[in-house]
Design a protein around this motif. Structure first.
Motif, short mmCIF file in Angstrom:
data_model
loop_
_atom_site.label_atom_id
_atom_site.label_comp_id
_atom_site.label_asym_id
_atom_site.label_seq_id
_atom_site.Cartn_x
_atom_site.Cartn_y
_atom_site.Cartn_z
N ILE A 181 0.82 -1.21 0.00
CA ILE A 181 0.00 0.00 0.00
C ILE A 181 0.86 1.26 0.00
CG2 ILE A 181 -0.31 0.17 2.52
CD1 ILE A 181 -3.30 0.90 1.82
N CYS A 182 2.03 1.22 0.63
CA CYS A 182 2.93 2.38 0.57
C CYS A 182 3.40 2.60 -0.87
CB CYS A 182 4.12 2.18 1.50
SG CYS A 182 3.69 2.31 3.26
N GLY A 183 3.66 1.52 -1.58
CA GLY A 183 4.03 1.63 -2.98
C GLY A 183 2.90 2.21 -3.82
N ALA A 184 1.67 1.80 -3.54
CA ALA A 184 0.52 2.33 -4.29
C ALA A 184 0.34 3.82 -4.05
CB ALA A 184 -0.75 1.57 -3.87
N ILE A 185 0.51 4.25 -2.81
CA ILE A 185 0.40 5.68 -2.49
C ILE A 185 1.50 6.46 -3.20
CG2 ILE A 185 0.65 7.36 -0.62
CD1 ILE A 185 -0.69 5.22 1.22
N ALA A 186 2.72 5.91 -3.20
CA ALA A 186 3.85 6.59 -3.86
C ALA A 186 3.60 6.77 -5.35
CB ALA A 186 5.14 5.81 -3.62
N ILE A 187 3.06 5.74 -6.00
CA ILE A 187 2.80 5.83 -7.44
C ILE A 187 1.66 6.79 -7.73
CG2 ILE A 187 1.90 4.53 -9.42
CD1 ILE A 187 4.86 4.05 -8.84
N ARG A 188 0.60 6.72 -6.94
CA ARG A 188 -0.51 7.65 -7.12
C ARG A 188 -0.02 9.10 -7.06
NH1 ARG A 188 -4.34 8.73 -3.08
NH2 ARG A 188 -2.50 9.10 -1.77
N ASP A 189 0.82 9.38 -6.08
CA ASP A 189 1.34 10.74 -5.91
C ASP A 189 2.33 11.11 -7.01
OD1 ASP A 189 -0.25 10.81 -3.67
OD2 ASP A 189 1.40 10.60 -2.24
N ALA A 190 3.21 10.17 -7.39
CA ALA A 190 4.22 10.46 -8.40
C ALA A 190 3.59 10.73 -9.76
CB ALA A 190 5.21 9.30 -8.50
N LEU A 191 2.49 10.05 -10.06
CA LEU A 191 1.80 10.25 -11.33
C LEU A 191 0.76 11.36 -11.26
CD1 LEU A 191 1.21 6.53 -12.46
CD2 LEU A 191 2.98 8.11 -13.25
N ASN A 192 0.61 11.94 -10.06
CA ASN A 192 -0.35 13.03 -9.86
C ASN A 192 -1.77 12.61 -10.22
OD1 ASN A 192 -0.99 15.65 -9.00
ND2 ASN A 192 -0.84 16.48 -11.08
N ARG A 193 -2.15 11.41 -9.76
CA ARG A 193 -3.50 10.89 -9.98
C ARG A 193 -4.37 11.18 -8.77
NH1 ARG A 193 -2.48 6.87 -13.94
NH2 ARG A 193 -1.40 8.07 -15.56
N LYS A 194 -5.68 11.09 -8.98
CA LYS A 194 -6.62 11.32 -7.89
C LYS A 194 -7.20 10.00 -7.35
CE LYS A 194 -7.95 15.92 -9.54
NZ LYS A 194 -9.06 16.81 -9.99
N THR A 195 -6.62 8.90 -7.73
CA THR A 195 -7.10 7.59 -7.30
C THR A 195 -7.13 7.48 -5.78
OG1 THR A 195 -6.06 6.64 -9.28
CG2 THR A 195 -6.74 5.10 -7.55
N GLU A 196 -8.27 7.03 -5.25
CA GLU A 196 -8.36 6.74 -3.81
C GLU A 196 -7.63 5.42 -3.54
OE1 GLU A 196 -12.83 8.47 -2.77
OE2 GLU A 196 -12.48 6.31 -2.94
N ILE A 197 -6.70 5.45 -2.60
CA ILE A 197 -6.05 4.22 -2.16
C ILE A 197 -6.72 3.78 -0.86
CG2 ILE A 197 -3.88 3.11 -1.56
CD1 ILE A 197 -3.95 4.20 -4.42
N VAL A 198 -7.36 2.63 -0.90
CA VAL A 198 -8.12 2.11 0.24
C VAL A 198 -7.40 0.90 0.80
CG1 VAL A 198 -10.32 1.16 1.02
CG2 VAL A 198 -10.28 2.96 -0.73
N GLY A 199 -7.02 0.97 2.07
CA GLY A 199 -6.37 -0.15 2.71
C GLY A 199 -7.38 -1.19 3.18
N VAL A 200 -6.96 -2.44 3.17
CA VAL A 200 -7.84 -3.54 3.60
C VAL A 200 -7.10 -4.36 4.65
CG1 VAL A 200 -9.25 -5.49 2.89
CG2 VAL A 200 -8.77 -3.64 1.25
N VAL A 201 -7.72 -4.53 5.81
CA VAL A 201 -7.14 -5.36 6.87
C VAL A 201 -8.15 -6.42 7.29
CG1 VAL A 201 -5.72 -3.45 7.72
CG2 VAL A 201 -7.94 -3.92 8.80
#
Length: 318
Positions: A181-201
């Motif tokens: 999930i940290c990788g997903a957040i990093a990519i979302r931010d690096a690509l300047n996307r508005k994608t919601e990253i939702v964690g699942v536990v």
């Protein structure tokens, strides 16, 4: 973590394996009531996403240190397969410490990759503590379970998905220690996307959910019967800080909901998912009404489930 750094890590990954597919399945779209993309990390050479981080970490380690006496890691299975796979490519001896009663098929896979298997402790945290002691006794390198290089490596799957599906509104990512999930957040931010990253536990391993609710790190017993890959008792401080800033929300899913998702994935796509691997779909199904009309995705993080467990899940749902 910059896009250049992640792309450099991806090139290391692609020396050992191709990108994995992101696929839509009509029956799954129908079940979820919207457009759904599955990121198939169950199609890597070890059947799970962890291999990406191991390849990047060992590439850096071998470049800095050369041949070592050995490397040791603690794991519930997929991290251990990653470590064994990458260490073998570098010619470095490796041992992995697993909890007693760990997955039989994951243990077999780690041994087949050349790892020395050591059973210590009742859960991941106790196995990790044992691994630290053994590393000190042997003078071996202690492989971290969360590290910036591991995050860079596994971020490559999110890079593949978000570049292939730029209109992705929501991405459901299971949370173990947090590299995915940290990788997903990093990519979302690096690509300047508005994608919601939702964690699942897992609702039976809610340490990250409770920590985010309280705004501070708290441990919680992990008692899940099916989702060993996200059975985290103690959150990783670095991952917690990233989640605080970058995750949209955390969804808790029960063991029954995860098993229903495992069965749904087999019915709709004929893919095998281990418990943690199906957690993203379990969360999406739980939020089905919320996701209607949106482009959503989840990562099928792994396929490494013991045959008797998978048979029980399928039989109980049919």
């Amino acid at each position: 973590m910059t896009l250049d750094e992640i792309e450099a890590a991806a090139r290391v990954v692609y020396r050992a394996m191709p990108p994995t597919p992101q696929q839509r399945w009509p029956l799954l779209d129908e079940r979820c009531g919207t457009e759904v993309w599955v990121k198939h990390e169950n199609h890597t050479p070890v059947g799970a996403f962890k291999i990406r981080g191991g390849l990047v970490y060992f590439d850096d380690l071998f470049e800095r240190e050369g041949t070592l006496d050995g490397v040791i890691a603690a794991t519930r299975g997929n991290h251990g397969q990653s470590v064994a796979y990458a260490a073998r490519r570098c010619g470095i001896p490796v041992a992995v410490v697993v909890p007693r009663g760990n997955s039989v098929s994951k243990n077999r896979a780690m041994r087949a990759l050349g790892a020395e298997l050591i059973e210590r402790g009742h859960d991941f945290q106790s196995s990790y503590d044992a691994a630290v002691e053994i590393a000190q006794e042997r003078g071996w390198h202690m492989m971290p379970s969360f590290h910036d290089l591991l995050v860079r490596g596994v971020a490559s799957y999110s890079l593949e998905l978000l570049r292939a599906v730029p209109a992705l509104d929501t991405f459901y990512v299971p949370v173990g220690l947090g590299s995915g999930i940290c990788g997903a957040i990093a990519i979302r931010d690096a690509l300047n996307r508005k994608t919601e990253i939702v964690g699942v536990v897992s609702a039976q391993a809610p340490a990250y959910a409770r920590s985010l609710e309280l705004g501070r790190l708290v441990s919680h017993d992990a008692t899940t019967r099916i989702a060993d890959g996200i059975a985290c008792r103690t959150p990783e401080p670095g991952a917690f800080e990233i989640l605080q800033k970058g995750v949209e929300r955390i969804v808790e899913v029960t063991d029954d909901e995860i098993e229903a998702a495992m069965s749904a994935l087999y019915d709709d796509t004929h893919n095998v998912a281990e418990g943690a691997g199906a957690a993203g779909l379990a969360a999406l199904l739980k939020e089905r009404d919320r996701s209607r009309g949106r482009v959503v995705g989840f990562v099928l993080t792994g396929a490494n489930v013991d045959a008797p467990v998978f048979a029980r899940v399928l039989l109980s749902r049919h």
